[in-house]
Scaffold this motif. Structure first.
Motif, PDB file in Angstrom:
ATOM      1  N   ILE A  46      60.256  91.098   9.338  1.00 46.32           N
ATOM      2  CA  ILE A  46      61.633  91.456   9.335  1.00 46.32           C
ATOM      3  C   ILE A  46      61.789  92.922   9.244  1.00 46.32           C
ATOM      4  O   ILE A  46      61.223  93.890   8.610  1.00 46.32           O
ATOM      5  CB  ILE A  46      61.944  90.853   8.016  1.00 46.32           C
ATOM      6  N   GLU A  47      62.914  93.373   9.666  1.00 47.60           N
ATOM      7  CA  GLU A  47      63.314  94.738   9.831  1.00 47.60           C
ATOM      8  C   GLU A  47      63.961  95.363   8.586  1.00 47.60           C
ATOM      9  O   GLU A  47      64.098  96.576   8.348  1.00 47.60           O
ATOM     10  CB  GLU A  47      64.487  94.978  10.933  1.00 47.60           C
ATOM     11  N   SER A  48      64.377  94.373   7.598  1.00 44.31           N
ATOM     12  CA  SER A  48      64.873  94.915   6.481  1.00 44.31           C
ATOM     13  C   SER A  48      64.458  93.966   5.434  1.00 44.31           C
ATOM     14  O   SER A  48      64.641  92.679   5.593  1.00 44.31           O
ATOM     15  CB  SER A  48      66.386  95.010   6.402  1.00 44.31           C
ATOM     16  N   ILE A  49      64.391  94.268   4.080  1.00 45.59           N
ATOM     17  CA  ILE A  49      64.052  93.485   3.117  1.00 45.59           C
ATOM     18  C   ILE A  49      65.305  92.460   2.685  1.00 45.59           C
ATOM     19  O   ILE A  49      64.987  91.497   2.187  1.00 45.59           O
ATOM     20  CB  ILE A  49      63.722  94.332   1.822  1.00 45.59           C
ATOM     21  N   ASP A  50      66.249  93.030   3.126  1.00 44.97           N
ATOM     22  CA  ASP A  50      67.569  92.172   2.770  1.00 44.97           C
ATOM     23  C   ASP A  50      67.456  90.845   3.599  1.00 44.97           C
ATOM     24  O   ASP A  50      68.301  89.893   3.242  1.00 44.97           O
ATOM     25  CB  ASP A  50      68.809  92.979   3.328  1.00 44.97           C
ATOM     26  N   GLU A  51      66.517  90.437   4.665  1.00 50.10           N
ATOM     27  CA  GLU A  51      66.578  89.401   5.386  1.00 50.10           C
ATOM     28  C   GLU A  51      65.662  88.425   4.520  1.00 50.10           C
ATOM     29  O   GLU A  51      65.860  87.320   5.227  1.00 50.10           O
ATOM     30  CB  GLU A  51      66.003  89.550   6.843  1.00 50.10           C
ATOM     31  N   LEU A  52      65.216  88.772   3.512  1.00 54.12           N
ATOM     32  CA  LEU A  52      64.014  87.989   3.108  1.00 54.12           C
ATOM     33  C   LEU A  52      64.627  86.505   2.556  1.00 54.12           C
ATOM     34  O   LEU A  52      63.984  85.543   2.634  1.00 54.12           O
ATOM     35  CB  LEU A  52      62.968  88.752   2.099  1.00 54.12           C
ATOM     36  N   LEU A  53      65.600  86.683   1.737  1.00 54.20           N
ATOM     37  CA  LEU A  53      66.185  85.478   0.930  1.00 54.20           C
ATOM     38  C   LEU A  53      66.615  84.398   1.885  1.00 54.20           C
ATOM     39  O   LEU A  53      66.330  83.258   1.706  1.00 54.20           O
ATOM     40  CB  LEU A  53      67.297  86.112   0.160  1.00 54.20           C
ATOM     41  N   ASN A  54      67.156  84.945   3.190  1.00 55.47           N
ATOM     42  CA  ASN A  54      67.630  83.997   4.243  1.00 55.47           C
ATOM     43  C   ASN A  54      66.462  83.412   4.723  1.00 55.47           C
ATOM     44  O   ASN A  54      66.300  81.987   5.161  1.00 55.47           O
ATOM     45  CB  ASN A  54      68.520  84.668   5.250  1.00 55.47           C
ATOM     46  N   VAL A  55      65.217  84.039   4.912  1.00 58.21           N
ATOM     47  CA  VAL A  55      64.184  83.418   5.654  1.00 58.21           C
ATOM     48  C   VAL A  55      63.341  82.270   4.598  1.00 58.21           C
ATOM     49  O   VAL A  55      63.146  81.414   5.096  1.00 58.21           O
ATOM     50  CB  VAL A  55      63.097  84.680   5.770  1.00 58.21           C
ATOM     51  N   ILE A  56      63.634  82.703   3.295  1.00 56.76           N
ATOM     52  CA  ILE A  56      63.068  81.722   2.206  1.00 56.76           C
ATOM     53  C   ILE A  56      63.908  80.428   2.373  1.00 56.76           C
ATOM     54  O   ILE A  56      63.536  79.420   2.166  1.00 56.76           O
ATOM     55  CB  ILE A  56      63.057  82.294   0.980  1.00 56.76           C
ATOM     56  N   LYS A  57      65.288  80.612   2.499  1.00 56.79           N
ATOM     57  CA  LYS A  57      66.182  79.563   2.523  1.00 56.79           C
ATOM     58  C   LYS A  57      66.091  78.615   3.632  1.00 56.79           C
ATOM     59  O   LYS A  57      66.338  77.274   3.517  1.00 56.79           O
ATOM     60  CB  LYS A  57      67.340  80.192   2.659  1.00 56.79           C
ATOM     61  N   ILE A  58      65.661  79.152   4.735  1.00 60.86           N
ATOM     62  CA  ILE A  58      65.628  78.283   6.203  1.00 60.86           C
ATOM     63  C   ILE A  58      63.990  77.732   6.326  1.00 60.86           C
ATOM     64  O   ILE A  58      63.884  77.007   7.513  1.00 60.86           O
ATOM     65  CB  ILE A  58      66.229  79.024   7.476  1.00 60.86           C
ATOM     66  N   THR A  59      63.214  78.223   5.575  1.00 57.43           N
ATOM     67  CA  THR A  59      61.729  77.870   5.708  1.00 57.43           C
ATOM     68  C   THR A  59      61.424  76.656   4.627  1.00 57.43           C
ATOM     69  O   THR A  59      61.245  77.023   3.595  1.00 57.43           O
ATOM     70  CB  THR A  59      60.738  79.048   5.429  1.00 57.43           C
ATOM     71  N   PRO A  60      61.362  75.442   5.082  1.00 55.19           N
ATOM     72  CA  PRO A  60      60.780  74.347   4.383  1.00 55.19           C
ATOM     73  C   PRO A  60      59.563  74.349   3.980  1.00 55.19           C
ATOM     74  O   PRO A  60      58.582  75.102   4.556  1.00 55.19           O
ATOM     75  CB  PRO A  60      61.239  73.037   5.237  1.00 55.19           C
ATOM     76  N   ASN A  61      59.045  73.655   2.806  1.00 54.50           N
ATOM     77  CA  ASN A  61      57.813  73.808   2.309  1.00 54.50           C
ATOM     78  C   ASN A  61      57.093  75.060   1.734  1.00 54.50           C
ATOM     79  O   ASN A  61      55.910  75.041   1.961  1.00 54.50           O
ATOM     80  CB  ASN A  61      56.978  72.728   3.027  1.00 54.50           C
ATOM     81  N   LEU A  62      57.973  76.080   1.653  1.00 54.98           N
ATOM     82  CA  LEU A  62      57.417  77.528   1.428  1.00 54.98           C
ATOM     83  C   LEU A  62      56.875  77.577  -0.025  1.00 54.98           C
ATOM     84  O   LEU A  62      57.676  77.060  -0.954  1.00 54.98           O
ATOM     85  CB  LEU A  62      58.393  78.736   1.674  1.00 54.98           C
ATOM     86  N   LYS A  63      55.509  77.758  -0.109  1.00 57.94           N
ATOM     87  CA  LYS A  63      54.814  77.918  -1.607  1.00 57.94           C
ATOM     88  C   LYS A  63      54.458  79.177  -2.082  1.00 57.94           C
ATOM     89  O   LYS A  63      54.613  79.480  -3.360  1.00 57.94           O
ATOM     90  CB  LYS A  63      53.779  76.973  -1.532  1.00 57.94           C
TER      91      LYS A  63
END
Length: 252
Positions: A46-63
């Motif tokens: 990711i280009e910015s840490i601000d993208e992280l929460l959205n990555v988590i939101k759209i990635t299923p089964n992330l542990k």
């Protein structure tokens, strides 16, 4: 599909920038294969840490996630909690997902401490830490636990930094028998670069430790080796911190 089997398929990953070289992805892919686990491990570049929460939101089964340069400090405000050690260190390289909360840990200190310990001798009483980023904070914490005094070296004069590179001379290098490169200088593909220190002052009593693992022998380590120093790259540290991350993700 068998539901019980499906529940065993979790996703893990690495968060960073320009991480196509990633150690972690290959390490965990091999681990999952050897242990016949159905999990996957992916890079979140990711280009910015601000993208992280959205990555988590759209990635299923992330542990669980590992965090690398340049986000080990920047990620902290996005987390719900820190374990006690990560809070003391001030940097996070492991995130555990627990009851919809993001909890930050630091396993870098564990990897560094336990990869350095076998090489320590009585004269290894003080260390120079090259660099002041998130990785250096875990190194400093580990050195405290090992009761080794340390000082920081940086390109610029800032709070907590004792030396700039231009200050380093034979006397200083002679007084610090452990030198740790916590900067990315010398990482592939820029393998002809190295930290600007007086290598002629290195001798067989020194340990040169480079957190870089690609290439296996950085220019920094090669110079140390020529002077008879003990040289250590970052591979063992990475393996140890990865296994510690795995334990954290699988805690009940």
């Amino acid at each position: 599909m068998d539901n019980a089997q499906d529940k065993l398929k979790f996703k893990f990953g690495l968060v960073g920038r320009n991480i196509s070289y990633s150690f972690s992805r290959n390490y965990f892919a091999e681990k999952f294969g050897k242990e016949n686990l159905k999990h996957s491990y992916v890079n979140f570049d990711i280009e910015s840490i601000d993208e992280l929460l959205n990555v988590i939101k759209i990635t299923p089964n992330l542990k669980g996630l590992n965090v690398t340069i340049p986000y080990k400090e920047e990620v902290i405000p996005l987390l719900d909690d820190l374990n006690k050690r990560a809070r003391k260190i001030g940097a996070v390289n492991t995130i555990r997902f627990k009851e919809n909360k993001l909890i930050g840990y630091n396993t870098d200190y564990y990897g560094f401490k336990n990869s350095l310990k076998p090489y320590l001798k009585k004269h290894h009483k003080s260390a120079l830490i090259l660099g002041t980023g998130g990785a250096s904070k875990a190194i400093a914490y580990a050195l405290k636990k090992l009761k080794i005094k340390f000082d920081y070296v940086s390109r610029s004069n800032k709070k907590g930094v004792k030396f700039q590179y231009s200050d380093l001379n034979n006397d200083i290098i002679s007084n610090y028998k452990i030198i740790i490169n916590c900067t990315p200088i010398g990482t592939f593909p820029d393998v002809d670069q190295c930290p600007n220190i007086p290598y002629d002052s290195i001798n067989e009593k020194h340990i040169l430790y480079d957190l870089i693992y690609n290439p296996e022998r950085t220019k920094f380590l090669s110079y140390g080796e020529k002077k008879g120093a003990t040289v250590i790259n970052g591979l063992k540290m990475l393996e140890l911190q990865a296994e510690k991350s795995w334990q954290i993700w699988n805690k009940s």
